[in-house]
Design a protein around this motif. Structure first.
Motif, PDB file in Angstrom:
ATOM      1  N   TYR A   1       0.846  -1.197   0.000  1.00 26.87           N
ATOM      2  CA  TYR A   1       0.000   0.000   0.000  1.00 26.87           C
ATOM      3  C   TYR A   1       0.881   1.248   0.000  1.00 26.87           C
ATOM      4  O   TYR A   1       0.664   2.181  -0.787  1.00 26.87           O
TER       5      TYR A   1
ATOM      6  N   TRP B   1      -4.776  -0.537  -3.442  1.00 23.81           N
ATOM      7  CA  TRP B   1      -3.389  -0.114  -3.336  1.00 23.81           C
ATOM      8  C   TRP B   1      -2.514  -1.226  -2.767  1.00 23.81           C
ATOM      9  O   TRP B   1      -1.351  -1.358  -3.141  1.00 23.81           O
ATOM     10  N   SER B   2      -3.081  -2.029  -1.910  1.00 25.41           N
ATOM     11  CA  SER B   2      -2.322  -3.158  -1.377  1.00 25.41           C
ATOM     12  C   SER B   2      -2.058  -4.213  -2.449  1.00 25.41           C
ATOM     13  O   SER B   2      -1.134  -5.017  -2.334  1.00 25.41           O
TER      14      SER B   2
END
Length: 586
Positions: A300, A328-329
């Motif tokens: 992330y 995002w991770s």
């Protein structure tokens, strides 16, 4: 099924492209009910000499069209009805369709009390349309008819164009042409003939007779206009097999008063029939299925560094997407171009609406660099609406697509665009670079359009999607639920998306960003999303992503792959490479 859409005021070319899309692709028959801005249209056999004044000099436009007939006028206060219906495959079907159009209008005028011994309503031999004063020394034309019959993609014969009934339009506009090439008769309107009926009453009378003529007395109706709340179900036409209930496309003084709470956007929502007093409190705890876990691990952080290091914006941050942690991770993000300030103030979206800054000419290349560095197989690029720019920001979006293709040639590119104010030339800039997926969100059902996104339009959005489908692109759209819509309205919207050529749809729960935004009417449950996904597939959509936290670009790569490879089904937040977006442009 007959689907009637009351779409308010629409530019002539947009309505024509929408008609053509429905005629070519729609399984069901449609009737469009609308008004046009000041427009003169010249039919295929029309005489240009019958246009007596430069249209621009009187605030109008001239459009050459493929219908029969000569020159005529369309404008505010004139009710236009376009049936896109299937007719028999025989030479006489066109003439019978014209006769039926005339009969519908004659019946409407009779229901409104127009006519009598000295003002007989009917046809005039040799002159298509509907007349008042037939058989007298002063015949007056009140409705013009012009049609064309085309072949649908499945071989059926479908109708285009229709009838224009003068209700309360400016008759002086007819003085700048020779209407329908007729020199020995006048043009009139309901108002000029002493009929006090409002546009709403005329629309209601028209819907009943349209349902009888083309829907065997039964029709499903959706309208961008405010519903008539004086009756259960919302319409004077509801008891006659016209389901959905409509008013005409404008507000009356009675409709603009009485809203009791909230900012103007709330009052618009209330006028659209939503009880904003029964809203979900902003402080109310969300149900478990709407709580996204916040996980901010190394991947992330790395995604944030890639994005911020290149000076890029993402809709994940600007619109407060609840899926940012998941996406995002996973090393993905949805890039937002053309700045972070939108020229529209939609009631659901938290993107900044301050005065926009000039475009950054280096942005397309930086987006492409980020796509390459992040190793994205499916990149999504969205944008703010830039109505301050002549092309609405279309050229910059096209430049971004081309930059990604140069820097990451193996990456599929999806664009989530605004409507460019209906500018076909601006849209063509994006279509010409052939994005792998063209996404434009309709955002909500027809009834709530003016409350939710007053600077956009339901018909305009359908036209954008239709034009993209005509260009041969994979077309996608999405909407939110939880603003006060009914399930049947959502289903009707999915049917419309399919009918104009969309193959992918997304449906997610609306989440109110701040106290100044539109309230949440209710939380839709997971099972309801699953049902909508299944219905969307049954209607003909190749792929539907529907879940509480679904957003426009959620699992975009998987959706595109499913739609283009096998077109086999609907998904409930299915697996795949997630790409996140929320509250995209209208």
């Amino acid at each position: 099924m007959l689907r009637i859409r009351v779409i308010g005021r629409a530019p002539y070319e947009e309505a024509l492209d929408l008609q053509r899309a429905l005629a070519s692709r729609a399984v069901d028959d449609y009737v469009l009910v609308l008004e046009h801005p000041h427009t003169y249209t010249l039919g295929v056999r029309g005489d240009p000499a019958h246009v007596l004044t430069d249209p621009e000099a009187v605030g109008a436009r001239l459009v050459r069209v493929d219908r029969g007939g000569d020159v005529t006028y369309h404008g505010p206060g004139q009710l236009v009805v376009y049936p896109i219906v299937t007719v028999p495959d025989d030479p006489g079907s066109g003439r019978r369709h014209v006769h039926l159009l005339e009969e519908v209008v004659i019946d409407v005028l009779g229901a409104l009390g127009v006519g009598g011994p000295d003002a007989r309503v009917g046809r005039r031999d040799g002159y298509p349309g509907v007349w008042i004063g037939v058989g007298t020394s002063s015949p007056r034309k009140i409705a013009a008819v012009g049609v064309r019959i085309v072949r649908a993609s499945d071989g059926r014969r479908r109708t285009l164009h229709g009838v224009a009934l003068n209700v309360e339009c400016d008759l002086a506009m007819f003085a700048h042409i020779v209407p329908c090439g007729i020199t020995d008769a006048a043009v009139t309107s309901l108002r000029s003939e002493g009929c006090p009926a409002s546009m709403a009453e005329v629309v209601s009378a028209m819907l009943i007779r349209a349902a009888a003529a083309w829907g065997a007395g039964n029709a499903e109706v959706q309208s961008v206009a405010w519903p008539d709340r004086s009756r259960s179900g919302g319409s004077a036409a509801a008891g006659a097999g016209v389901r959905g209930g409509v008013r005409d496309g404008r507000e009356s003084p009675a409709e603009t008063s009485g809203a009791s709470v909230g900012p103007p956007s709330w009052r618009r929502l209330e006028r659209a029939g939503v009880d904003v007093g029964a809203r979900v409190s902003l402080s109310a705890r969300k149900p478990p299925w709407l709580r996204a876990p916040a996980r901010m691990g190394g991947r992330y952080v790395q995604t944030g560094r890639e994005v911020h290091g290149l000076g890029l914006a993402t809709v994940c941050e600007e619109a407060g997407c609840p899926n940012i942690f998941e996406c995002w991770s996973a090393g993905t993000a949805t890039f937002m171009v053309n700045g972070t300030r939108c020229t529209r103030a939609c009631g659901f979206c938290q993107v900044d609406t301050q005065r926009p800054l000039p475009l950054d000419p280096g942005e397309p290349e930086r987006v492409a660099r980020a796509v390459r560095r992040m190793g994205l197989s499916h990149a999504v690029v969205t944008c703010v609406a830039r109505d301050d720019l002549p092309d609405g920001g279309a050229a910059a979006i096209a430049d971004t697509v081309e930059a990604i293709r140069r820097n990451a040639p193996g990456t599929a590119v999806e664009v989530l665009i605004s409507d460019f104010r209906g500018d076909a030339a601006a849209l063509a800039m994006v279509l010409d670079v052939r994005p792998d997926v063209l996404n434009h969100n309709v955002e909500t059902v027809a009834r709530l359009q003016r409350a939710v996104r007053p600077s956009a339009g339901y018909a305009r959005s359908l036209t954008v999607l239709a034009r993209a489908a005509d260009a041969g692109l994979t077309v996608k759209s999405g909407l939110m639920v939880g603003l006060g819509e009914r399930e049947d309205e959502v289903v009707a919207t999915l049917a419309d998306l399919c009918s104009v050529g969309a193959s992918i749809a997304t449906i997610g729960q609306y989440l109110r960003p701040t106290r100044s935004h539109l309230p949440v009417a209710r939380w839709w449950e997971e099972g309801e999303f699953a049902r909508l996904a299944e219905i969307g597939r049954e209607l003909g959509l190749a792929h539907v992503v529907a879940s509480p936290l679904t957003r426009s670009s959620y699992h975009a790569g998987a959706a595109a792959q499913a739609a283009t490879q096998d077109g086999s089904g609907a998904a409930l937040g299915g697996p795949g490479v997630p790409v996140s977006a929320v509250g995209g442009p209208s």
